[in-house]
Design a protein around this motif. Structure first.
Motif, short mmCIF file in Angstrom:
data_model
loop_
_atom_site.label_atom_id
_atom_site.label_comp_id
_atom_site.label_asym_id
_atom_site.label_seq_id
_atom_site.Cartn_x
_atom_site.Cartn_y
_atom_site.Cartn_z
N ALA A 1 15.92 -39.29 -19.28
CA ALA A 1 16.39 -39.70 -17.96
C ALA A 1 17.88 -39.43 -17.81
O ALA A 1 18.34 -38.98 -16.74
CB ALA A 1 16.09 -41.17 -17.71
N GLY A 2 18.65 -39.66 -18.87
CA GLY A 2 20.07 -39.37 -18.82
C GLY A 2 20.34 -37.89 -18.69
O GLY A 2 21.25 -37.46 -17.97
N VAL A 3 19.53 -37.07 -19.37
CA VAL A 3 19.70 -35.62 -19.29
C VAL A 3 19.30 -35.11 -17.91
O VAL A 3 19.97 -34.26 -17.33
CB VAL A 3 18.87 -34.93 -20.40
N VAL A 4 18.19 -35.66 -17.38
CA VAL A 4 17.77 -35.29 -16.02
C VAL A 4 18.83 -35.69 -15.01
O VAL A 4 19.14 -34.94 -14.07
CB VAL A 4 16.41 -35.94 -15.68
N GLY A 5 19.41 -36.87 -15.20
CA GLY A 5 20.46 -37.31 -14.30
C GLY A 5 21.63 -36.34 -14.27
O GLY A 5 22.14 -36.00 -13.20
N ALA A 6 22.05 -35.89 -15.46
CA ALA A 6 23.15 -34.93 -15.51
C ALA A 6 22.76 -33.63 -14.82
O ALA A 6 23.57 -33.02 -14.12
CB ALA A 6 23.52 -34.66 -16.97
N ALA A 7 21.51 -33.21 -15.00
CA ALA A 7 21.06 -31.96 -14.38
C ALA A 7 21.01 -32.08 -12.86
O ALA A 7 21.49 -31.19 -12.13
CB ALA A 7 19.68 -31.58 -14.91
N LEU A 8 20.43 -33.17 -12.37
CA LEU A 8 20.31 -33.33 -10.92
C LEU A 8 21.67 -33.54 -10.26
O LEU A 8 21.92 -33.05 -9.15
CB LEU A 8 19.39 -34.51 -10.60
N LEU A 9 22.55 -34.25 -10.94
CA LEU A 9 23.88 -34.47 -10.37
C LEU A 9 24.70 -33.20 -10.32
O LEU A 9 25.65 -33.10 -9.52
CB LEU A 9 24.63 -35.53 -11.19
N ALA A 10 24.36 -32.22 -11.15
CA ALA A 10 25.10 -30.96 -11.11
C ALA A 10 25.04 -30.31 -9.74
O ALA A 10 25.98 -29.64 -9.31
CB ALA A 10 24.56 -29.99 -12.17
#
Length: 474
Positions: free
Chosen positions: A64-73
């Motif tokens: 979820a943290g990795v997805v968050g970083a990806a989506l926030l990009a």
């Protein structure tokens, strides 16, 4: 907008070199702070998720943290394309701070949905740290791009290597304050993110991306003799770049050169076409495709193995020892990721991007072999994690440098955001699957599958390079 009188000027022109030096010092400082914030949370994230939601969900929570970083990009780079690096970095750190607070609340209430939401937003800290490496390249000299990017990656070492070892102290202190076990590190993470955001908001002036665009516009509008030594006409350093008419984006030079076409691309990207423009540019640029693939695959392998290492250690050690051992092993791993990045940057500039990418893949394969056959022998597992970090450093530094110099300045934020999104989604997929693979087949099988994932990257890196292809001078 009034001209910033603090900006260095020579004979009425903006002096770029002092701006780059000041930007590097500021990014170096905030990377230390952000590195503490990201790593102190990540070091206990899998353990906290394991306690709240179970082993299989530990990988999902980490992802979820990795997805968050990806989506926030995506929104972060849209803001950067329109307004510059500063507001984008500040937003990313602020979102990460909110995520840290939500994880603390989730631990207190044992709420699985709140934990996932908090970890998703916590990825904002990672997104900011990743975008900072690109900020270092905006005004860098071509011959020093790899080294300057790697220096910002290396800055994370100071905070990130120490952070896991502070997790136990933070946990003890905050438990005395009434917070539940394993929640304290995330409270410290939120504080670090807020501090980094405040520093950038106040001091990242002039904005390096907007300054680079103005330099590109000046180069396009004036003969070389009118812009000697990389100086710019005196003007507002934070003003939006002017729209310069020109030919299609495809005619803009690739390897970091920028012309009218590049400027028009930047204007269109800032008006909302960011990811579509990024995809069209990457699709037609082999060097950019290799850069994105190197970053994504290296991150996928690193996340898959690293995310389940704390759980692996928990299989053979008591609760009283596992946090201490996790701190030591992850500190060694993070040292491998960041401590030698200046050397990796020098190698990237000296021997070429493609050679360092292949070297990074070799280290990733060695890491999977060592960690996968270590059993419960903690020293050997630690060696494997160090190699894993070194391999990640090679693919990240060389891949990011190749990507940045393969596209024009106008579209660069969108392409870099696209790369971070792909990297994040690759890492998130690895983190999700790692928990299930760990539960069903065990850690050795997980490392074997991670090694197999490097095959497509090797094939792409070994493809023949057309003579004179932009961005492929190595």
């Amino acid at each position: 907008m009034a001209t910033d009188l603090s900006v260095p000027r020579t004979a009425g022109r903006l002096d770029v070199a002092p701006i780059q030096r000041r930007t590097m010092r500021l990014l170096f400082t905030t990377q230390i702070i952000g590195g503490v914030g990201v790593t102190i949370g990540i070091s206990v994230g899998a353990l906290l998720a394991d306690r709240v939601a179970g082993t299989a969900a530990a990988g999902v929570a980490q992802s979820a943290g990795v997805v968050g970083a990806a989506l926030l990009a995506v929104p972060v780079t849209r803001i950067m394309a329109r307004h510059g690096r500063r507001p984008g970095l500040v937003l990313a750190y602020a979102v990460g701070a909110v995520g840290g607070v939500l994880v603390v609340l989730a631990a207190a209430t044992r709420s699985v949905p709140l934990l996932f939401l908090g970890m998703l937003l916590f990825g904002g800290g990672t997104a900011a740290n990743l975008q900072a490496r690109y900020t270092a390249v905006d005004l860098a000299e071509p011959a020093r791009r790899g080294r300057q990017l790697s220096l910002i990656v290396w800055a994370t070492t100071i905070g990130a290597v120490a952070a896991p070892n502070f997790a136990s102290l933070a946990d003890r202190v905050t438990t005395d304050w009434g917070l539940p076990p394993l929640a304290g590190p995330f409270a410290f993470s939120a504080t670090a993110f807020v501090l980094a955001a405040v520093v950038l908001l106040g001091l990242l002036r002039p904005d390096p991306l907007l300054t680079a665009r103005r330099l590109a516009a000046a180069d396009a509008a004036s003969p070389p003799a009118t812009v000697p030594g990389g100086h710019l006409p005196a003007a507002d350093p934070d003003a939006a770049p002017p729209a310069v008419s020109g030919r299609a984006a495809a005619e803009a030079p690739a390897g970091g050169g920028v012309g009218p076409g590049a400027t028009s691309v930047g204007v269109r990207a800032s008006r909302g076409a960011g990811m579509r423009v990024a995809w069209s540019v990457v699709r037609g640029q082999p060097a950019a495709r290799l850069g994105i693939a190197a970053v994504a695959v290296g991150h996928l392998v690193m996340v898959a193995v690293m995310a389940m290492t704390p759980v692996r250690l928990g299989e053979s050690h008591a609760d009283a020892d596992v946090l201490r051992l996790v701190g030591i092993v992850l500190s060694l791993h993070i040292a491998g990721m960041y401590a030698f990045s200046p050397v990796v940057g020098w190698l990237t500039d000296r021997f070429g991007r493609r050679a360092v990418i292949l070297g990074g893949v070799g280290l990733l394969l060695a890491a999977c072999a060592v960690a996968g056959t270590a059993g419960h022998h903690t020293p050997r597992l630690s060696v494997g994690l160090v190699l894993l970090g070194l391999g990640w450093s090679g693919t990240m530094v060389a891949g990011s440098t190749l990507l940045s110099e393969s596209v024009s300045a106008g579209v660069r934020p969108s392409v870099q955001g696209f790369s971070d999104m792909i990297m994040g989604l690759a890492g998130a997929s690895a983190a999700v699957l790692s928990g299930f693979v760990m539960q069903v087949a065990g850690y050795p099988v997980l490392t074997l599958l991670a090694a197999v994932a490097t095959v497509p990257l090797v094939a792409l890196a070994l493809r023949p390079v057309p003579t004179g292809a932009p961005g492929e001078e190595d």
